[in-house]
Design an enzyme around this catalytic site. Structure first.
Site, PDB file in Angstrom:
ATOM      1  N   CYS A 139       3.908  40.409  -8.354  1.00 30.16           N
ATOM      2  CA  CYS A 139       3.989  41.870  -8.398  1.00 30.16           C
ATOM      3  C   CYS A 139       4.574  42.340  -9.719  1.00 30.16           C
ATOM      4  O   CYS A 139       4.194  43.384 -10.244  1.00 30.16           O
ATOM      5  CB  CYS A 139       4.844  42.386  -7.240  1.00 30.16           C
ATOM      6  SG  CYS A 139       4.072  42.202  -5.629  1.00 30.16           S
ATOM      7  N   CYS A 175       5.213  37.591 -23.978  1.00 28.96           N
ATOM      8  CA  CYS A 175       4.725  38.333 -22.808  1.00 28.96           C
ATOM      9  C   CYS A 175       5.916  39.058 -22.193  1.00 28.96           C
ATOM     10  O   CYS A 175       6.837  39.443 -22.911  1.00 28.96           O
ATOM     11  CB  CYS A 175       4.039  37.397 -21.821  1.00 28.96           C
ATOM     12  SG  CYS A 175       5.116  36.120 -21.136  1.00 28.96           S
TER      13      CYS A 175
END
Length: 392
Positions: free
Chosen positions: A203, A350
């Site tokens: 998520c 990232c």
């Protein structure tokens, strides 16, 4: 295939005057009635995680009168949780999730018992913990924990309700290896092997529409009540798939897979699921820099190409100044490799360092031997180097 099951829990001896008044809307439902409410009162339910799915499930199970609720969560409330984890409030940010959840539950129903297990679920504690409860609910969002919950439930002989969410979609089912009448199935009959690392984002990486949690959690809570009281037909042997954009529900039959090895022990689930792929771990060895090192490189004028491998929607939220966006998907497909400069050291980052390590493996295979990635990603950079940076 009928999945009607006998009640999981014996009824309590009686309901108090206060309980009769509180649960009166349950008591007048013919299929539930006083007997069903007594079973709920006597039930012990363990919820793994007070997060997106656990939060609304906990609230409704508490309101329904489940007598003992256990909460497994070692995390603390983060501001980004509040978009979907409705059991927590602004004042709870920084607090233990388990303690925050307990306080919300007690505020709704002081007649029930709440047990906190502020620990990381592990092979060393899962089976013993599960044996203390009648039913387990798992709404965790990583595959290592899902397989651990499944295997521990099998060894403990316990049924469990499972749910998952991703962006606009959700899934739910009931697993119980030892179910009566030969109905037993477990999670490995549906998913024998975990997907390759990085294929299915969490998520935190892929996002989720917050209200989807309520939809799937309500199914999980309903299945729990049906199992406890023995009413209706459960999702045992069926997978419910919910698509919010189409507003559709469909079910898929789950059958016992005779080729699935029998579960006899718990294993190292991080290794089993390959949380970081082997080639990514190998690529990152000796090719990882800290935020402090990156800061020093930038200040020294070293020739760098700072490459953001996240998705465009994440780039739009925040990125490091001077970076270039080349999503990991383009790097892995080869399309993005042509955009990498040949005359500078590529520094990949990232959000937390997992996807950049995976992209680094592809970059090194393409011949960029001096490429590195940022340890901890932009989250670590913000915390250590740029604390005023917006973070998601």
């Amino acid at each position: 295939m009928s999945t009607s099951l006998p009640p999981l829990v014996e009824p309590a001896s009686a309901l108090s005057r206060e309980e009769v008044a509180r649960y009166s809307r349950h008591l007048i439902i013919p299929d539930l009635g006083v007997d069903g409410q007594k079973r709920l009162k006597n039930a012990r339910v363990l919820v793994i995680g007070a997060g997106g799915l656990g939060a609304p499930t906990l609230l409704y199970l508490a309101a329904a009168g489940v007598g003992t609720i256990g909460i497994v969560d070692f995390d603390v409330v983060d501001e980004s949780n509040l978009q979907r984890q409705v059991i927590h409030g602004v004042a709870d940010v920084g607090r233990s999730k388990a303690q925050s959840a307990r306080d919300s539950i007690v505020a709704i129903n002081p007649l029930i018992r709440v047990r906190l297990h502020e620990l990381r679920l592990a092979p060393s504690n899962a089976v013993d913990l599960f044996k203390q409860y009648d039913l387990i609910l798992d709404g965790t969002d990583n595959f290592a924990t899902r397989y651990l919950v499944n295997d521990a439930a099998v060894l403990a002989g316990k049924p469990y309700v499972w749910g998952s969410i991703y962006r606009f979609e959700g899934q739910a089912s009931v697993f119980w290896e030892d179910a009566p009448d030969g109905l037993g199935v477990n999670y490995r009959d549906l998913y024998p092997e975990p997907p390759p690392p990085g294929m299915v984002p969490s998520c935190a990486e892929g996002g989720v529409l917050g209200i989807i949690c309520a939809s799937v959690a309500s199914v999980m809570g309903t299945e729990a009540i049906k199992l406890i009281t023995g009413i209706g037909e459960t999702l045992l042997g069926r997978l419910l798939v919910y698509d919010a954009l189409e507003m559709s529900y469909r079910t898929i039959t789950i059958r016992k897979d005779p080729s699935t090895p029998k579960i006899t022990e718990l294993v190292d689930y991080e290794q089993f699921c390959g949380v970081v792929a082997d080639d990514a771990a190998q690529a990152a060895k000796g090719s990882t820099i800290t935020p402090r090192e990156l800061r020093d490189w930038l200040d020294s004028g070293r020739k760098l190409a700072l490459i953001d491998v996240r998705d465009p929607v994440e780039w739009d939220i925040v990125h490091i100044d001077g970076a270039q966006l080349i999503p990991k998907s383009l790097i892995n497909s080869g399309e993005g490799l042509a955009k990498l400069p040949q005359d500078r050291t590529a520094v990949l980052y990232c959000k937390t360092g997992v996807r950049s390590a995976e992209a680094l493996a592809a970059v090194k295979k393409a011949g960029f031997s001096d490429a590195v990635h940022l340890q901890g990603g932009i989250v670590a950079w913000a915390k250590q180097m740029q604390p005023d940076m917006v973070m998601y």
